[in-house]
Each structure stands twice: as C-alpha cells, then as structure tokens.
Scaffold this active site. Sequence first.
Site, PDB file in Angstrom:
ATOM      1  N   ASP A 279       0.822  -1.217   0.000  1.00  0.00           N
ATOM      2  CA  ASP A 279       0.000   0.000   0.000  1.00  0.00           C
ATOM      3  C   ASP A 279       0.853   1.263   0.000  1.00  0.00           C
ATOM      4  O   ASP A 279       2.031   1.244   0.368  1.00  0.00           O
ATOM      5  CB  ASP A 279      -0.886   0.044   1.260  1.00  0.00           C
ATOM      6  CG  ASP A 279      -1.966  -1.014   1.241  1.00  0.00           C
ATOM      7  OD1 ASP A 279      -1.947  -1.873   0.352  1.00  0.00           O
ATOM      8  OD2 ASP A 279      -2.824  -0.977   2.150  1.00  0.00           O
ATOM      9  N   HIS A 423       3.668  -2.228   3.183  1.00  0.00           N
ATOM     10  CA  HIS A 423       3.728  -0.873   2.613  1.00  0.00           C
ATOM     11  C   HIS A 423       5.072  -0.698   1.924  1.00  0.00           C
ATOM     12  O   HIS A 423       6.112  -0.779   2.586  1.00  0.00           O
ATOM     13  CB  HIS A 423       3.552   0.174   3.730  1.00  0.00           C
ATOM     14  CG  HIS A 423       2.231   0.038   4.436  1.00  0.00           C
ATOM     15  ND1 HIS A 423       2.029  -0.883   5.437  1.00  0.00           N
ATOM     16  CD2 HIS A 423       1.058   0.695   4.261  1.00  0.00           C
ATOM     17  CE1 HIS A 423       0.770  -0.780   5.861  1.00  0.00           C
ATOM     18  NE2 HIS A 423       0.153   0.165   5.163  1.00  0.00           N
TER      19      HIS A 423
HETATM   20 NI    NI Z   1      -2.436   3.042   3.450  1.00  0.00          NI
END
Ligand code: NI
Length: 482
Positions: A279, A423
């Site tokens: 992400d 991430h």
């Molecule tokens: Ni996020």
Amino acid sequence: MPRFRVLAGVLSAFLASGCGSAASSDSGQAGTSVPPEPTMINTVDPAAVDDLAVRTVDDRSSTRRVHAAYPAFGDDPELTRELTRRVHDHVGRFRTGDRTTPAELLVAWKLTAYSERTIGVRLRTREVREEGRRSAARTVWYDRAADRTIGTGELLAGPDGLDRLTELVERALREKLPSRQRDLALRGLGPDSPAMDSLAFSRQGNVIVEFDNDPSVSGTERRLMVAVPREDADPLLSPLGRSARDAAAGSPPQVVPNPADRTGDTDCAGARCVALTFDDGPGPHTERLLDTLAEWNARATFFVLGKNAEKRPEVIRRMLDEGHAVANHTWSHPRLTEISDEQADRELARTEDALARVTGHGSTMLRPPYGAYDDRVAGAAARLGLSLVLWDVDTRDWENPSPGPIARKAVTHAQPGSIVLMHDIHRTTVDAVPHILRLLTRQDYRLVTVPELYGSRDLLPGQTYRSNVPPAPRDRNIPVDE
Ligand code: NI
C-alpha cells in the site's frame, strides 16, 4: 458411445479435499506455470471495444437498494435492448413485493466473448436479503450477423445437443461433488434449467456451466461450476456454438486483457497461494521491490495512492508489464468513513482517472485506507465497479524498525489463501521481502495477485474480501464460502 472424461471443475471439490495435500510435485519452484483452473471463464477487456458504454441503475434511496451495471453497445443496438430489458425486468421484480425489510440487488457484468461474429455478455446477479443471499449467472450470446440473441439450445448441434451436454454436466456433478449441494444442483438440473443459460467458455475452450445458488437452501455461498472438457463438448456444438467458443477462447487481436485485472495462470484452487499486497506507493523503494519480485518470479498487488501514481507513471507501467496488479488506495489517504460522500467519490474517482491515464484502464479493487469502511464507502466503491480488498495478515511493517520481525510476521501467519498487508514506502519492508519470498517459496507457496488468488470467483463491486482461506477442517465436507 465415447467415454467422457470430466474435469474436476468444481471449486468446492478442490477445497473440500485439496487443502493441506495441495502441494503437488511441481509446485516447489516459484513461478512454475500450472494449467489454468478448468472453470476459469475467459473474459475480454471492454476497453478494447469501440463504442461501448456502461449503463447503471443506482438507487440507494429506499429499503430496496439497487446497484446494477451493464454494457451498451453502440454497434449492436439489439443486444443493448436485450440487456436493458433483462436488467430492468430483474430490478422491477426485485422492487415489487414486501418493501419493509431491507434488501440489496447487485448486477455486475463481464464481456466473455467479442468477435466480428459473436458477442457474449455474462450478467451476475446477487440478492442480499435478511434470509440470505442468492446469486445467479446468465450469459447472453449474440449473433452479430443476424442481429439477434442466441438461445443456449442454438449453441448446440441437433435436437438433442442440449440434452447430451446436460448429461455430461450431470455426470461431472456426480463424480466430483459428494455433498448436499450436488444433490440440490442435480434436482434442479435439466436442459431447460437456468444453469444451462449460464453457458460460457474457458480460454481452452471448455464449456462452463454455473448453478444458481441460494445459500438458505444449499447451506453454502460457494459457487458451483462445472467444466466439460473441450474434446467432449466440441462435437456437441453447432456452427453458432463454435463461433461463440472461438470468440471466447481466442480473443481477436484488437482485444487485450485488462492488465489491471490480470489473474495470471496459477490455479490457486489446487496450489498453495498467498497474495502479498503493498500500500501507499509507489515510492522511492518501489523499483527495488520490483527487482526482488522479478528475481523470485513473484507477483503482487499494489494499492497505490493516486497522487503517487501520477508522480511515478513509469513505475505503474512497469508493475503491469511485470504481471502485478495495480489497484486503488484513494488519492490522498483519508479515512473514507469520516468524509462526505462527495469527497469519498472524488478520492476514488480521481485515482481511477490517474490510473486510466497511465495504463488505459481503471482498476477493479479498492483498499480503503486504515481498512476503514462502511455501507457508504462500499456504495462509493460499487459505483466505480470496485470491490473492497482487506487482509488477514497484518505485518505491522510501519512500526517495525528492522526487516526480521516484518518477515517473521508475514511468514508465521500466512496460510493458503492469505492476503498479506505491507507498505512499499518503507525501506525496511522492501528489505524484508527477499526473506519473505525465500521462506514462503520453501513452503511451496506461490505468490500471486489478489484476482489470481480468487481464481474464477468474481470479486464483486462493493463487496468485501479479506482472504480466500478455505473453511476450517470441520466444515470440509460442506463447502462454505467467505
Ligand atoms: Ni495506506
């Protein structure tokens, strides 16, 4: 009478017997191709079709909420009329009757074939009511030369073609599904049954039939699909049927698969699959991550921020070129549950536009920031055709100062069907990925995209998906979904 061979094209049969023992001898190497899932219906990218518009019915104002979408073909107005009639008839039936209890109707579509000669449009409906959900699929086949829709019977040769296909489907069910759901499906099966109106083709030319499902009767939400192998089905097809098969199996040159919706070729119903997701990027470490993934033949799903995608379009293109899926994580990372409908729509749509500018396509999935969503967010996603993808394994990489704990969290908690949250904006996360890939590959896992993880199950707009982990062992004899 030839001896018909029947593929194990029933998802629940795979899951009922497959987990735990699924690691076959060829599954040890990362990226090794396995044959595609036999019941995977081929789809065609609608963006490649000239003069195709999407019409919607979107009504959230009453207790009977409707979100329906279907295609309108500028070059084929007769087909458009037929699709409009079918969708509006269904919406009309849904709206009549008891309006005091809340219920929701979703209609989604896919282009299953497109050629000079033939078009196939698959309509999937899902009704969510207090007493349960009902789902069904129908494929509308269209003869472009004659400007008319083709009945399922016309796809088959001779007066008994449909009967013979029905027999093959029945045999597949009997051989492959020792369950209550099979008995229910058999009870409703016949040449005139709705299941036979779902007829579609896989890329290999297998004939696929999907059964309507009412979990309040069958006890499961799992979709029941049967594949009749091409060599058995081909002799049963009429010339129209063969042209439909060719339009589905061999996409014409002007049609390319939507890279944003790439499913890859791993059969996750039979292999141990995990979907790594990243992400908030792309960021300064993303290209190094792509190098690592390429080295391991691993695919991943990137939930990107629109504002970052716009800054690094070449990285988005590289993701798609290398087989990864790219999807929507909003424009600027707000908590979608705390902003207005208009703001939420804008956050999602602006990102879709940015992705479309870079790739020529929007995406099909949304990961709401912080995993925060409610009915309003689901509605905003549904309006753009996005399903909500969450996760079952959280590495908490953002709070970890070193790669070791991130890798341990990912590997310890992953199981076949898991979606792992990470991430790619953190250096330590990208440092952890080689360890994760080494350890998971050693356990015979294949690293796939989210659509690939779900295989031929459609990810429906506005619906939420956390993992495709099979049901607990005690439920194995009764296939259960989600
Ligand atoms: Ni996020």
